[in-house]
Design a protein around this motif. Structure first.
Motif, PDB file in Angstrom:
ATOM      1  N   PHE A  10     -50.987  16.840 -84.235  1.00  0.00           N
ATOM      2  CA  PHE A  10     -50.175  17.736 -83.416  1.00  0.00           C
ATOM      3  C   PHE A  10     -50.304  17.377 -81.935  1.00  0.00           C
ATOM      4  O   PHE A  10     -51.376  16.975 -81.476  1.00  0.00           O
ATOM      5  CB  PHE A  10     -50.633  19.187 -83.628  1.00  0.00           C
ATOM      6  N   ARG A  11     -49.201  17.559 -81.216  1.00  0.00           N
ATOM      7  CA  ARG A  11     -49.190  17.367 -79.767  1.00  0.00           C
ATOM      8  C   ARG A  11     -48.441  18.543 -79.141  1.00  0.00           C
ATOM      9  O   ARG A  11     -47.599  19.176 -79.788  1.00  0.00           O
ATOM     10  CB  ARG A  11     -48.491  16.047 -79.381  1.00  0.00           C
ATOM     11  N   PRO A  12     -48.696  18.845 -77.878  1.00  0.00           N
ATOM     12  CA  PRO A  12     -47.980  19.945 -77.226  1.00  0.00           C
ATOM     13  C   PRO A  12     -46.491  19.644 -77.109  1.00  0.00           C
ATOM     14  O   PRO A  12     -46.088  18.501 -76.926  1.00  0.00           O
ATOM     15  CB  PRO A  12     -48.624  20.022 -75.833  1.00  0.00           C
ATOM     16  N   ALA A  13     -45.678  20.701 -77.196  1.00  0.00           N
ATOM     17  CA  ALA A  13     -44.242  20.593 -76.990  1.00  0.00           C
ATOM     18  C   ALA A  13     -43.874  21.202 -75.648  1.00  0.00           C
ATOM     19  O   ALA A  13     -44.652  21.960 -75.058  1.00  0.00           O
ATOM     20  CB  ALA A  13     -43.491  21.313 -78.108  1.00  0.00           C
ATOM     21  N   LEU A  14     -42.691  20.873 -75.154  1.00  0.00           N
ATOM     22  CA  LEU A  14     -42.165  21.521 -73.955  1.00  0.00           C
ATOM     23  C   LEU A  14     -41.565  22.879 -74.305  1.00  0.00           C
ATOM     24  O   LEU A  14     -41.583  23.804 -73.488  1.00  0.00           O
ATOM     25  CB  LEU A  14     -41.130  20.615 -73.297  1.00  0.00           C
ATOM     26  N   ALA A  15     -41.043  23.019 -75.506  1.00  0.00           N
ATOM     27  CA  ALA A  15     -40.493  24.299 -75.948  1.00  0.00           C
ATOM     28  C   ALA A  15     -41.558  25.391 -75.870  1.00  0.00           C
ATOM     29  O   ALA A  15     -42.735  25.167 -76.189  1.00  0.00           O
ATOM     30  CB  ALA A  15     -39.981  24.178 -77.383  1.00  0.00           C
ATOM     31  N   ASP A  16     -41.144  26.550 -75.417  1.00  0.00           N
ATOM     32  CA  ASP A  16     -41.999  27.745 -75.308  1.00  0.00           C
ATOM     33  C   ASP A  16     -43.062  27.625 -74.221  1.00  0.00           C
ATOM     34  O   ASP A  16     -43.974  28.454 -74.164  1.00  0.00           O
ATOM     35  CB  ASP A  16     -42.674  28.072 -76.648  1.00  0.00           C
ATOM     36  N   ARG A  17     -42.938  26.625 -73.358  1.00  0.00           N
ATOM     37  CA  ARG A  17     -43.891  26.449 -72.254  1.00  0.00           C
ATOM     38  C   ARG A  17     -43.318  27.024 -70.965  1.00  0.00           C
ATOM     39  O   ARG A  17     -42.101  27.108 -70.781  1.00  0.00           O
ATOM     40  CB  ARG A  17     -44.202  24.966 -72.049  1.00  0.00           C
ATOM     41  N   SER A  18     -44.211  27.359 -70.063  1.00  0.00           N
ATOM     42  CA  SER A  18     -43.835  27.858 -68.736  1.00  0.00           C
ATOM     43  C   SER A  18     -43.917  26.710 -67.737  1.00  0.00           C
ATOM     44  O   SER A  18     -44.938  26.018 -67.659  1.00  0.00           O
ATOM     45  CB  SER A  18     -44.768  28.993 -68.315  1.00  0.00           C
ATOM     46  N   VAL A  19     -42.846  26.506 -66.979  1.00  0.00           N
ATOM     47  CA  VAL A  19     -42.749  25.395 -66.026  1.00  0.00           C
ATOM     48  C   VAL A  19     -42.591  25.957 -64.622  1.00  0.00           C
ATOM     49  O   VAL A  19     -41.807  26.890 -64.403  1.00  0.00           O
ATOM     50  CB  VAL A  19     -41.569  24.467 -66.354  1.00  0.00           C
ATOM     51  N   LEU A  20     -43.310  25.383 -63.681  1.00  0.00           N
ATOM     52  CA  LEU A  20     -43.210  25.751 -62.269  1.00  0.00           C
ATOM     53  C   LEU A  20     -42.736  24.530 -61.496  1.00  0.00           C
ATOM     54  O   LEU A  20     -43.370  23.474 -61.533  1.00  0.00           O
ATOM     55  CB  LEU A  20     -44.576  26.211 -61.739  1.00  0.00           C
ATOM     56  N   ILE A  21     -41.604  24.664 -60.800  1.00  0.00           N
ATOM     57  CA  ILE A  21     -41.073  23.587 -59.968  1.00  0.00           C
ATOM     58  C   ILE A  21     -41.418  23.901 -58.519  1.00  0.00           C
ATOM     59  O   ILE A  21     -40.969  24.910 -57.971  1.00  0.00           O
ATOM     60  CB  ILE A  21     -39.545  23.450 -60.125  1.00  0.00           C
ATOM     61  N   VAL A  22     -42.220  23.041 -57.901  1.00  0.00           N
ATOM     62  CA  VAL A  22     -42.628  23.220 -56.511  1.00  0.00           C
ATOM     63  C   VAL A  22     -41.796  22.264 -55.654  1.00  0.00           C
ATOM     64  O   VAL A  22     -41.986  21.051 -55.706  1.00  0.00           O
ATOM     65  CB  VAL A  22     -44.140  22.954 -56.331  1.00  0.00           C
ATOM     66  N   GLY A  23     -40.876  22.825 -54.887  1.00  0.00           N
ATOM     67  CA  GLY A  23     -39.927  22.038 -54.115  1.00  0.00           C
ATOM     68  C   GLY A  23     -38.556  22.166 -54.744  1.00  0.00           C
ATOM     69  O   GLY A  23     -38.111  21.287 -55.487  1.00  0.00           O
ATOM     70  N   TYR A  24     -37.895  23.284 -54.461  1.00  0.00           N
ATOM     71  CA  TYR A  24     -36.630  23.552 -55.151  1.00  0.00           C
ATOM     72  C   TYR A  24     -35.449  23.236 -54.246  1.00  0.00           C
ATOM     73  O   TYR A  24     -34.679  24.104 -53.846  1.00  0.00           O
ATOM     74  CB  TYR A  24     -36.584  25.007 -55.633  1.00  0.00           C
ATOM     75  N   GLY A  25     -35.325  21.942 -53.912  1.00  0.00           N
ATOM     76  CA  GLY A  25     -34.137  21.454 -53.225  1.00  0.00           C
ATOM     77  C   GLY A  25     -33.176  20.889 -54.251  1.00  0.00           C
ATOM     78  O   GLY A  25     -33.128  21.346 -55.402  1.00  0.00           O
TER      79      GLY A  25
ATOM     80  N   ARG B  98     -31.959  19.847 -66.234  1.00  0.00           N
ATOM     81  CA  ARG B  98     -32.352  19.056 -67.393  1.00  0.00           C
ATOM     82  C   ARG B  98     -33.387  19.758 -68.255  1.00  0.00           C
ATOM     83  O   ARG B  98     -33.559  19.393 -69.423  1.00  0.00           O
ATOM     84  CB  ARG B  98     -32.833  17.675 -66.928  1.00  0.00           C
ATOM     85  N   LEU B  99     -34.072  20.732 -67.707  1.00  0.00           N
ATOM     86  CA  LEU B  99     -35.004  21.528 -68.511  1.00  0.00           C
ATOM     87  C   LEU B  99     -34.277  22.550 -69.387  1.00  0.00           C
ATOM     88  O   LEU B  99     -34.799  22.977 -70.420  1.00  0.00           O
ATOM     89  CB  LEU B  99     -35.980  22.276 -67.602  1.00  0.00           C
ATOM     90  N   ALA B 100     -33.063  22.924 -68.965  1.00  0.00           N
ATOM     91  CA  ALA B 100     -32.360  24.035 -69.616  1.00  0.00           C
ATOM     92  C   ALA B 100     -32.257  23.911 -71.140  1.00  0.00           C
ATOM     93  O   ALA B 100     -32.454  24.901 -71.846  1.00  0.00           O
ATOM     94  CB  ALA B 100     -30.976  24.199 -68.983  1.00  0.00           C
ATOM     95  N   PRO B 101     -31.962  22.734 -71.713  1.00  0.00           N
ATOM     96  CA  PRO B 101     -31.816  22.672 -73.181  1.00  0.00           C
ATOM     97  C   PRO B 101     -33.145  22.679 -73.942  1.00  0.00           C
ATOM     98  O   PRO B 101     -33.126  22.681 -75.174  1.00  0.00           O
ATOM     99  CB  PRO B 101     -31.087  21.335 -73.407  1.00  0.00           C
ATOM    100  N   PHE B 102     -34.274  22.647 -73.246  1.00  0.00           N
ATOM    101  CA  PHE B 102     -35.551  22.432 -73.929  1.00  0.00           C
ATOM    102  C   PHE B 102     -36.286  23.720 -74.294  1.00  0.00           C
ATOM    103  O   PHE B 102     -37.440  23.681 -74.703  1.00  0.00           O
ATOM    104  CB  PHE B 102     -36.444  21.511 -73.089  1.00  0.00           C
ATOM    105  N   GLU B 103     -35.614  24.853 -74.135  1.00  0.00           N
ATOM    106  CA  GLU B 103     -36.132  26.131 -74.619  1.00  0.00           C
ATOM    107  C   GLU B 103     -37.491  26.479 -74.025  1.00  0.00           C
ATOM    108  O   GLU B 103     -38.400  26.951 -74.719  1.00  0.00           O
ATOM    109  CB  GLU B 103     -36.190  26.126 -76.148  1.00  0.00           C
ATOM    110  N   CYS B 104     -37.609  26.247 -72.712  1.00  0.00           N
ATOM    111  CA  CYS B 104     -38.835  26.651 -72.026  1.00  0.00           C
ATOM    112  C   CYS B 104     -38.927  28.180 -72.023  1.00  0.00           C
ATOM    113  O   CYS B 104     -37.917  28.889 -71.943  1.00  0.00           O
ATOM    114  CB  CYS B 104     -38.849  26.136 -70.594  1.00  0.00           C
TER     115      CYS B 104
END
Length: 324
Positions: free
Chosen positions: A143-158, A167-173
């Motif tokens: 098993f390896r971690p998935a991006l799905a169901d994870r919380s993502v923080l973007i630092v620098g939102y330009g 591009r993150l939108a389809p990955f079910e974060c």
């Protein structure tokens, strides 16, 4: 009209633009300017004193890009082909009064956002480990971690940060949080100020850095920043290496508490034998967020648009600063 030394009448020379892409390869360049190609070669194609618009070479190093600037007393525009211009800012004080430094905001959004997502997925799913297993002829299941169901923080939102979220939108974060220099609201939701980082970092499984390098962001990711990240979190840096304190990051990597995927490092290029190369849980790519097949068509479009604005005396895009 003017006369040369033989007494022959000649047409006055047009203002000159130096471009790092051959002018004949850029369709529909505006008239009214003379164009010359210079991409960092030892010899200059024309007298630099005639240049009014200078697009600095891409990926040629600071010394190459700034070498002709002292010889350009008539320069009006210094156009970078990078989003970050920290390498050119020191030269602004020596430019002719009123000369504008412009960055390339938007040019690298798609390519850099693609790499940010690639690094995130590759690090989470342990693609480097699978490649090493393939090289060794080993079948390493698990098993390896998935991006799905994870919380993502973007630092620098330009523009790059926004493209990353696209591009993150389809990955079910489970959640995407956004941080920029100042708070605002976007169509996707709230953008938090930098002061909110202490409360946001402990909630993020993935922290993606896409901020420009400024005096405020230099060393932003220090020991305190990293200590607030949750155990097992992944740090992805597609910004600039100096945004991260390398020593502090190494301490976290070597302890095994955090992982990292880095397209940029400090120092850069990363020298042979540097501990980041062999630190556990780190994936390093050699600052390749921008250079992709998407670069040339978008660079040509940016130059064409800026030159048209310049010829028509219309406001330029992406002006960072003007010389006093």
């Amino acid at each position: 009209m003017s006369a040369d030394h033989s007494g022959t009448t000649t047409r006055a020379a047009r203002p000159l633009a130096w471009l790092p892409i051959r002018p004949e390869e850029i369709e529909d360049l505006p008239g009214g300017l003379e164009y010359a190609y210079w991409n960092g070669e030892p010899d200059f194609p024309t007298d630099p004193a005639r240049v009014v618009f200078y697009a600095a070479p891409y990926m040629k190093g600071d010394e190459v890009c700034t070498r002709p600037l002292p010889l350009m007393p008539n320069l009006r525009v210094l156009q970078a082909l990078t989003a970050g211009v920290e390498n050119l800012l020191p030269a602004v004080s020596s430019l002719p009064s009123g000369a504008k430094l412009c960055n390339a905001r938007g040019l690298h959004d798609a390519s850099t956002a693609e790499l940010a997502l690639t690094l995130t997925l590759a690090a989470l799913r342990d693609i480097p480990g699978f490649v090493r297993a393939q090289d060794a002829g080993e079948w390493r299941h698990g098993f390896r971690p998935a991006l799905a169901d994870r919380s993502v923080l973007i630092v620098g939102y330009g523009s790059i940060g926004s493209a990353i979220e696209d591009r993150l939108a389809p990955f079910e974060c489970a959640r995407v949080a956004r941080v920029a220099r100042s708070a605002r609201t976007t169509a996707r939701g709230r953008v938090h100020p930098v002061s909110a980082l202490p409360g946001l970092l402990p909630e993020a499984d993935v922290v993606i850095l896409a901020t420009p390098l400024t005096e405020e962001t230099r060393g932003l990711v220090d020991a305190g920043f990293l200590a607030r990240m949750k155990d097992g979190a992944l740090l992805v840096n597609v910004a600039r290496g100096a945004v991260v304190r390398t020593g502090a990051l190494l301490a976290e990597l070597e302890s095994g508490r955090l992982r990292a995927a880095l397209d940029v490092t400090d120092p850069e290029p990363l020298p042979p034998g540097h501990p980041l190369w062999s630190a556990p849980g780190v994936l390093v790519t050699p600052h390749v967020g921008g250079p992709s097949s998407a670069y040339f068509s978008r660079a040509k479009a940016l130059l064409r648009d800026q030159l048209a604005r310049f010829v028509l005396d219309e406001p330029l895009r992406n002006v960072v600063v003007a010389a006093d």
